[in-house]
Design an enzyme around this catalytic site. Structure first.
Site, mmCIF file in Angstrom:
data_model
loop_
_atom_site.group_PDB
_atom_site.id
_atom_site.type_symbol
_atom_site.label_atom_id
_atom_site.label_comp_id
_atom_site.label_asym_id
_atom_site.label_seq_id
_atom_site.Cartn_x
_atom_site.Cartn_y
_atom_site.Cartn_z
ATOM 1 N NE ARG A 1 66.706 -23.981 100.720
ATOM 2 C CZ ARG A 1 67.715 -24.754 101.073
ATOM 3 N NH1 ARG A 1 68.799 -24.826 100.316
ATOM 4 N NH2 ARG A 1 67.648 -25.486 102.178
ATOM 5 C CB SER B 1 47.736 -49.054 49.010
ATOM 6 O OG SER B 1 48.870 -49.859 49.149
ATOM 7 C CB ALA C 1 50.851 -48.071 52.155
ATOM 8 C CG ASN D 1 66.754 -28.752 101.297
ATOM 9 O OD1 ASN D 1 65.809 -28.986 102.035
ATOM 10 N ND2 ASN D 1 67.981 -29.129 101.580
ATOM 11 C CG ASN E 1 37.853 -46.128 65.507
ATOM 12 O OD1 ASN E 1 38.141 -45.189 64.777
ATOM 13 N ND2 ASN E 1 38.276 -46.235 66.738
ATOM 14 C CE1 TYR E 2 33.337 -40.983 68.604
ATOM 15 C CE2 TYR E 2 34.636 -39.298 67.519
ATOM 16 C CZ TYR E 2 33.753 -39.659 68.511
ATOM 17 O OH TYR E 2 33.302 -38.725 69.401
ATOM 18 C CB ALA F 1 44.547 -50.397 45.867
ATOM 19 N NE ARG G 1 45.601 -43.889 71.071
ATOM 20 C CZ ARG G 1 44.437 -43.492 70.561
ATOM 21 N NH1 ARG G 1 44.274 -43.376 69.246
ATOM 22 N NH2 ARG G 1 43.438 -43.218 71.368
HETATM 23 CA CA CA Z 1 66.498 -29.680 105.735
#
Ligand code: CA
Ligand code: UD1
Length: 454
Positions: free
Chosen positions: A15, A403, A378, A225, A384-385, A421, A331
């Protein structure tokens, strides 16, 4: 007596309408079967066997780290047949406790109460009085209240069906008796299955006492179930967890809108707003405030820190008195030291944000180390890559970044450096130097705006 645990988990769970075995479906983020194994471990059992059948490879694979013995039941011929598969692995002087992989909320204390009544010359059955006994085995007692047998719904008469005390399925049986009785069980019933419930009559025939223990909380003995029952039990589990939190001094704006999928260690005087999800191992110190919609996974939050609405944190350590969000994303591999700050739409990955440092708006900080008292303007991002490798950015104490700066890693900004900036910074900046990396502005006098075409 020594304890041997048997967990039945061979059924298909038709089920559920799922390709996955039922016991691998998750409640509070954890496979149903693992809830049962974790509870079994609290009982200090000498050995633990799990009977698997449908989807056995998937079950073994997913629970490989669980340190249990899996026993294959090739055909599902009934609960007694399932237990029979474990006989070789049982200790003669032990008592066997039968649990179910699809009944996840059973408590260790309820099982202990069942075991307490059992000795070498008796077996135990856990019963429960339920609102709706339909489909379950009924407990039949004689005039003196002694259990005489368990009758399955399909084999029951109308008067037997009226009984609302049911067999939960949980049983405790001395192994030497079990070894004697199991081969004597016949499949002479409506389903032509080998019923474990027949043990009751065998015990009585052999003058062995059958003791019953009654469970007071239906949620504990409820099996799953289908997915409706799964969702219902999830709500009950969350209610249980959240009541425990509130009883320990945590304020929940609405206990029906906080979900805990893992182990949450939350100190008193923490305040949690609505729609918060805590996953994995989450530790929260006193006086932390968690705003609406925050999602925290495997992290520590220090005392007095405030997480504003919709902050998402994973695999990170946040110090004391920090401010995050709204809409901050932290992260894995990030450490925020005390009194540091991340504002809206700031993403940080695998970086250290030093004490009192601020990244207030619309920034990306990745693979970086920021010292103390840094101010990141801001729209600043760390590049970084380089399409193949990740590089690090070092930012010393007291650095001020204007900024919309782009910091192309690897690059180092020494203590007290200043970034104009709008700069693209590709070279290191020494202490007290100003880094300017942008085209000079020129203003053109007498500029005429384009006119509309005739
Ligand atoms: Ca059962
Ligand atoms: C069983 C009990 C019933 C009790 C109910 C509680 C029997 C005969 N009946 O009925 O008295 O009220 O549980 O939920 O025991 N399983 C196997 N291998 C098998 C058969 C079953 O591993 O060959 C496992 C299933 O995966 C399931 C559990 O045992 O987790 C119960 O089996 P099921 O056939 O559903 O028994 P019920 O009809 O629910």
């Amino acid at each position: 007596m020594k304890l041997n645990v048997i967990v039945l988990a061979a059924g298909k769970g038709t089920r559920m309408k799922s390709a996955r075995p039922k016991v691998l479906h998750r409640l509070a983020g954890k496979p149903l079967l693992l809830h049962v194994l974790d509870t079994a471990r609290k009982l200090e059992c000498a050995n633990l066997q799990v009977v698997i059948g449908f989807g056995s490879e998937a079950v073994e694979q997913e629970l490989a780290g669980a340190n249990t013995r899996f026993v294959l039941q090739k055909e599902q011929l009934g609960t007694a047949h399932a237990v029979k598969q474990t006989l070789d692995g049982l200790d003669d002087e032990a008592v066997a406790l039968v649990l179910y992989g699809d009944v996840p909320l059973i408590k260790a204390e309820t099982l202990r109460a069942l075991l307490d009544g059992v000795d070498a010359d008796s077996m135990g059955v856990l019963t429960c009085v339920v609102d709706n006994p339909t489909g379950l085995g009924r407990i039949i007692r004689n005039e003196s209240g002694q259990i005489t047998r368990i009758i399955e719904e399909r084999d029951a008469s109308e008067s037997e069906k009226a009984v609302d005390e049911i067999n939960t399925g949980f049983m405790a049986i001395p192994v030497n008796l079990l070894k004697n009785w199991l081969p004597r069980i016949q499949a002479d019933n409506a389903q032509k299955e080998y019923y474990l419930t027949d043990l009751v009559e065998l015990a009585i025939a052999d003058d062995i006492a059958v003791v019953t223990s009654q469970c007071q909380d239906q949620a504990e003995i409820t099996g799953i179930n289908d997915r409706v029952q799964l969702a219902e039990l999830e709500r009950k589990y969350q209610k249980r967890m959240n009541e425990e939190l509130m009883n320990n001094g945590v304020t929940l704006a609405d206990p029906s809108r906080v979900d805990i999928r893992g182990e949450a260690d939350i100190a008193s005087d923490v305040e949690i707003d609505i729609n918060v999800i805590l996953e994995g191992k989450v530790t929260i110190a006193p006086h932390v405030k968690i705003g609406a919609g925050c999602i925290l996974k495997n992290c520590c939050i220090g005392e007095g820190t405030e997480l504003h609405a919709y902050t998402v944190i994973e695999d990170a350590v946040i110090g004391k008195n920090c401010q995050l969000g709204p809409f901050a994303r932290v992260r894995p591999g990030t450490e925020m030291r005390d009194s540091s700050k991340l504002g809206n739409f700031v993403e940080v990955k695998k970086s250290v944000i030093g004490k009192g440092s601020k990244v207030n708006h619309l920034s990306y900080i990745g693979d970086s180390e920021l010292g103390e008292g840094v101010n990141v303007g801001a729209g600043t991002i760390t590049c970084n890559y380089d399409s193949i490798n990740k590089h690090k950015t070092y930012i010393g104490d007291g650095v001020f970044i204007g900024s919309n700066a782009v910091l192309v890693a690897p690059v180092t900004l020494e203590n007290g450096a200043f970034v104009a900036a709008g700069s693209t910074i590709t070279k290191n900046i020494e202490t007290d130097q100003l880094g300017v990396g942008r085209a000079k502005q020129s203003n053109i006098a007498g500029w005429k705006r384009p006119g509309k075409k005739q």
